[in-house]
Design an enzyme around this catalytic site. Structure first.
Site, short mmCIF file in Angstrom:
data_model
loop_
_atom_site.label_atom_id
_atom_site.label_comp_id
_atom_site.label_asym_id
_atom_site.label_seq_id
_atom_site.Cartn_x
_atom_site.Cartn_y
_atom_site.Cartn_z
N GLU A 78 3.47 -6.46 0.40
CA GLU A 78 4.63 -5.65 0.80
C GLU A 78 5.28 -6.26 2.04
O GLU A 78 6.48 -6.13 2.24
CB GLU A 78 4.21 -4.19 1.06
CG GLU A 78 5.38 -3.22 0.98
CD GLU A 78 4.98 -1.74 1.08
OE1 GLU A 78 4.56 -1.32 2.17
OE2 GLU A 78 5.11 -1.02 0.08
N GLU A 117 5.52 11.35 -4.34
CA GLU A 117 4.13 11.55 -4.79
C GLU A 117 3.39 12.49 -3.83
O GLU A 117 2.72 13.43 -4.25
CB GLU A 117 3.39 10.20 -4.83
CG GLU A 117 3.85 9.26 -5.91
CD GLU A 117 4.93 8.31 -5.46
OE1 GLU A 117 5.74 8.67 -4.55
OE2 GLU A 117 5.00 7.20 -6.01
N LYS A 134 4.27 9.00 6.58
CA LYS A 134 5.10 8.60 7.71
C LYS A 134 6.45 9.34 7.64
O LYS A 134 6.90 9.89 8.61
CB LYS A 134 5.31 7.08 7.68
CG LYS A 134 6.20 6.57 8.79
CD LYS A 134 6.33 5.06 8.76
CE LYS A 134 7.42 4.64 9.74
NZ LYS A 134 7.65 3.20 9.77
N LYS A 144 12.23 3.96 -7.12
CA LYS A 144 12.21 5.38 -6.71
C LYS A 144 13.48 6.08 -7.19
O LYS A 144 13.43 7.20 -7.72
CB LYS A 144 12.15 5.49 -5.18
CG LYS A 144 10.85 5.05 -4.55
CD LYS A 144 10.88 5.31 -3.04
CE LYS A 144 9.70 4.69 -2.34
NZ LYS A 144 9.74 4.80 -0.89
N HIS A 171 -19.38 -12.00 -12.56
CA HIS A 171 -19.66 -11.71 -13.96
C HIS A 171 -18.41 -11.27 -14.70
O HIS A 171 -18.49 -10.65 -15.77
CB HIS A 171 -20.76 -10.64 -14.05
CG HIS A 171 -22.02 -11.11 -13.41
ND1 HIS A 171 -22.96 -11.87 -14.09
CD2 HIS A 171 -22.47 -11.02 -12.13
CE1 HIS A 171 -23.95 -12.17 -13.25
NE2 HIS A 171 -23.67 -11.68 -12.06
N GLY A 208 4.15 1.57 7.72
CA GLY A 208 3.16 2.30 6.93
C GLY A 208 1.88 1.51 6.71
O GLY A 208 0.77 2.01 6.88
N ARG A 209 2.02 0.24 6.37
CA ARG A 209 0.84 -0.59 6.07
C ARG A 209 0.11 -1.06 7.34
O ARG A 209 -0.87 -1.77 7.25
CB ARG A 209 1.23 -1.75 5.17
CG ARG A 209 2.39 -2.58 5.68
CD ARG A 209 2.94 -3.52 4.60
NE ARG A 209 4.16 -4.20 5.03
CZ ARG A 209 5.38 -3.71 4.93
NH1 ARG A 209 5.57 -2.52 4.42
NH2 ARG A 209 6.43 -4.41 5.33
O1 F6P Z 1 7.13 3.02 -1.11
C1 F6P Z 1 6.46 2.21 -0.23
C2 F6P Z 1 6.09 2.93 1.02
O2 F6P Z 1 7.23 3.17 1.79
C3 F6P Z 1 5.06 2.18 1.84
O3 F6P Z 1 5.62 1.21 2.65
C4 F6P Z 1 4.39 3.28 2.55
O4 F6P Z 1 3.15 2.90 3.10
C5 F6P Z 1 4.28 4.31 1.46
O5 F6P Z 1 5.48 4.18 0.74
C6 F6P Z 1 4.08 5.73 1.90
O6 F6P Z 1 5.12 6.16 2.72
P1 F6P Z 1 4.97 7.48 3.56
O7 F6P Z 1 3.84 7.31 4.50
O8 F6P Z 1 6.29 7.65 4.28
O9 F6P Z 1 4.73 8.62 2.61
#
Ligand code: F6P
Length: 518
Positions: free
Chosen positions: A345, A208, A202, A485, A376, A259-260
């Site tokens: 979240e 990452e 987003k 972060k 199990h 995002g979610r």
């Molecule tokens: O760190 C949490 C978050 O902001 C989530 O809310 C989001 O889904 C995820 O990181 C990824 O964010 P982006 O789509 O901006 O890379």
């Protein structure tokens, strides 16, 4: 209700006090076995159809009076006005000053007067046309989605869930972790000329994702890959950052999509490539049907509302701190992880809209594994442990395979577990006794198809909205992810240098252990 700032704190609503005294007097000791004996219509009263989903809530520790009080609480707290404000596009995400309009992504063309509706459909059309092009391109055998959180969990869960409908001849990979083992493992399996990388973020700033995207790009070029425009596409609200990355194929979305809550947007491209235009539209249509159900059904027959108020009853009156998700369908393997982000979240907050501490507990812990595997492993604890954990079963009537003898066993096991949790068993005392009276909800799908998945996910989104609304928190921000972060960013150069100056003793000790120089 124009402003969330004026929303009533539910713990101060008259119904809250009534619920507390009802719980203290009767609710705490409700016994499901007695409740079923006393009321032959209990199953009918506490089960219902909603679009594509049937839900049996009757094995929950609730009765007609408690549910009526909970619905009264919802009314007193302005749940309906809050819901209507979301569907009207008001900026209910107050801490970020944003509207919350993921529902618009699945509203049929022409059905909404929202100013963003035209752009939503133009983007959807473009994304689906691109998905069809990729589907038809037999030279592309591997699609690698690079993204994390909402830019990973939704598409990953849905591609797996709808595997039965997926285009043959393409493999889907999901790389989320900054842990290079994950990307390295995927890169070992693919070739540059037959791979499409989707960079899903987003913000297009998530460390990452940017690290993985950069490494994928470096690998692509080092392996002789050509034509970045053909092999890389970006899914983002930050078109400029994608362009800086030299990605020219970009599908955008908007800051009013959390995002979610984003699998319905361009973030859903891997799903669209897997299942195609028609099926992707069915996914959206299923979600839209649930949106309408939530927006228009009377509260007493409104499934997201009934589930959301039950969540409040369990968390704040019974004090249950967790909920277990048990999908009796292995294609829903990633559903618990997806729901974890959606609920925890969204509602894992300790302050209200104004930043003042909440008077009551909020999000429970969600966890789970597909049945029968969980049976199990940890079901022992669910049956005989000291804590009571509400369990949510999901069963699918028709199997998506033709193997004889499996599906009946699967369904019978799901039913049996819910039965055992409720019934219990008095044996010779001690180890062999099952106390029973343990609550569960049972969802039934006819088939695990796109429309049903869409409806179920929208049901969950709205249920989380309901409990978050009653708790008076902002379900649509996530400030709690920021501190880690910032700290990680500061620790990266320290790890390289073995620099522990000014760190707390524990972090310093650990960093020394981990630093490559020592
Ligand atoms: O760190 C949490 C978050 O902001 C989530 O809310 C989001 O889904 C995820 O990181 C990824 O964010 P982006 O789509 O901006 O890379």
């Amino acid at each position: 209700m124009a402003s969330d700032a004026r929303r009533l704190h539910c713990d101060q609503a008259p119904a809250w006090a009534e619920l507390q005294s009802y719980f203290d007097g009767v609710g705490r000791d409700l016994d499901l076995r007695d409740a079923f004996r006393a009321d032959p219509a209990r199953f009918d009263a506490f089960s219902q159809d909603a679009p594509h989903v049937f839900a049996d809530l009757s094995k929950n520790l609730i009765d007609i009076k408690a549910e009526a009080l909970l619905l009264q609480l919802a009314r007193e707290c302005g749940l309906e006005q809050h819901r209507d404000a979301m569907f009207a596009g008001e900026p209910i995400n107050v801490t970020e000053g944003r509207a919350v309009k993921h529902w618009l992504l699945r509203t049929p063309r022409g059905a909404s007067s929202d100013p963003d509706a035209i752009e939503v459909h133009a983007t959807l059309d473009a994304m689906l046309a691109y998905a069809e092009k990729v589907r038809a391109d037999s030279a592309i055998t591997d699609v690698v989605n690079i993204g994390i959180g909402g830019s990973d969990l939704g598409p990953q869960m849905a591609v797996l869930a709808l595997e039965e409908f997926a285009v043959p001849g393409k493999r889907f990979h999901f790389v989320s972790n900054v842990d290079g083992h994950e990307l390295a493992s995927v890169l070992r399996q693919v070739r540059p000329e037959s791979t499409l990388f989707l960079i899903a973020s987003k913000t297009f700033t998530t460390v990452e994702t940017m690290t993985n995207a950069q490494s994928a790009r470096t690998w692509f070029e080092a392996q002789g890959g050509r034509d970045v425009a053909r092999h890389f596409a970006a899914l983002t609200t930050n078109i400029a950052a994608a362009a800086d990355f030299d990605i020219t194929t970009t599908f955008g979305f908007w800051d009013w999509v959390g995002g979610r809550y984003s699998l319905w947007s361009a973030i859903g491209l891997p799903i669209a490539i897997a299942i195609g235009t028609e099926r992707f539209r069915e996914l959206l249509a299923g979600a839209h049907a649930m949106d309408r159900h939530f927006a228009t059904s009377p509260l007493a027959r409104n499934l997201p509302v009934r589930l959301g108020v039950l969540d409040v009853w369990y968390r704040n009156f019974h004090g249950f701190a967790s909920r277990s998700i048990a999908p009796y369908h292995s294609a829903l393997k990633r559903l618990p992880a997806y729901l974890q982000q959606l609920e925890m979240e969204s509602n894992g907050k300790r302050v209200d809209m104004q930043g003042m501490p909440l008077a009551q507990a909020s999000s429970p812990v969600l966890w789970g594994e597909p049945g029968t595997n969980g049976q199990h492993a940890y079901f022992q604890m669910l049956h005989q442990g000291t804590d009571r954990v509400p369990v949510e079963f999901i069963a699918v009537k028709h199997a998506g395979h033709t193997l004889a003898g499996h599906h009946g066993q699967l369904l019978a096991n799901g039913l049996a577990q819910a039965q055992a949790l409720m019934q219990g068993k008095a044996d010779r005392g001690g180890h062999r006794d099952f106390p029973g009276n343990r609550p569960s909800t049972f969802f039934v799908f006819d088939r695990l198809d796109p429309a049903t998945l869409g409806a179920f996910l929208a049901l969950y989104e709205h249920r989380v909205f309901v409990s978050g609304s009653l708790w008076g928190l902002n379900s649509f921000d996530q400030w709690g992810v920021e501190l880690g972060k910032v700290l990680a960013k500061a620790l990266v150069p320290r790890l390289d240098a073995g620099d522990v100056a000014g760190l707390d003793a524990s972090t310093a000790g650990l960093l020394k252990r981990l630093t490559p120089r020592h």
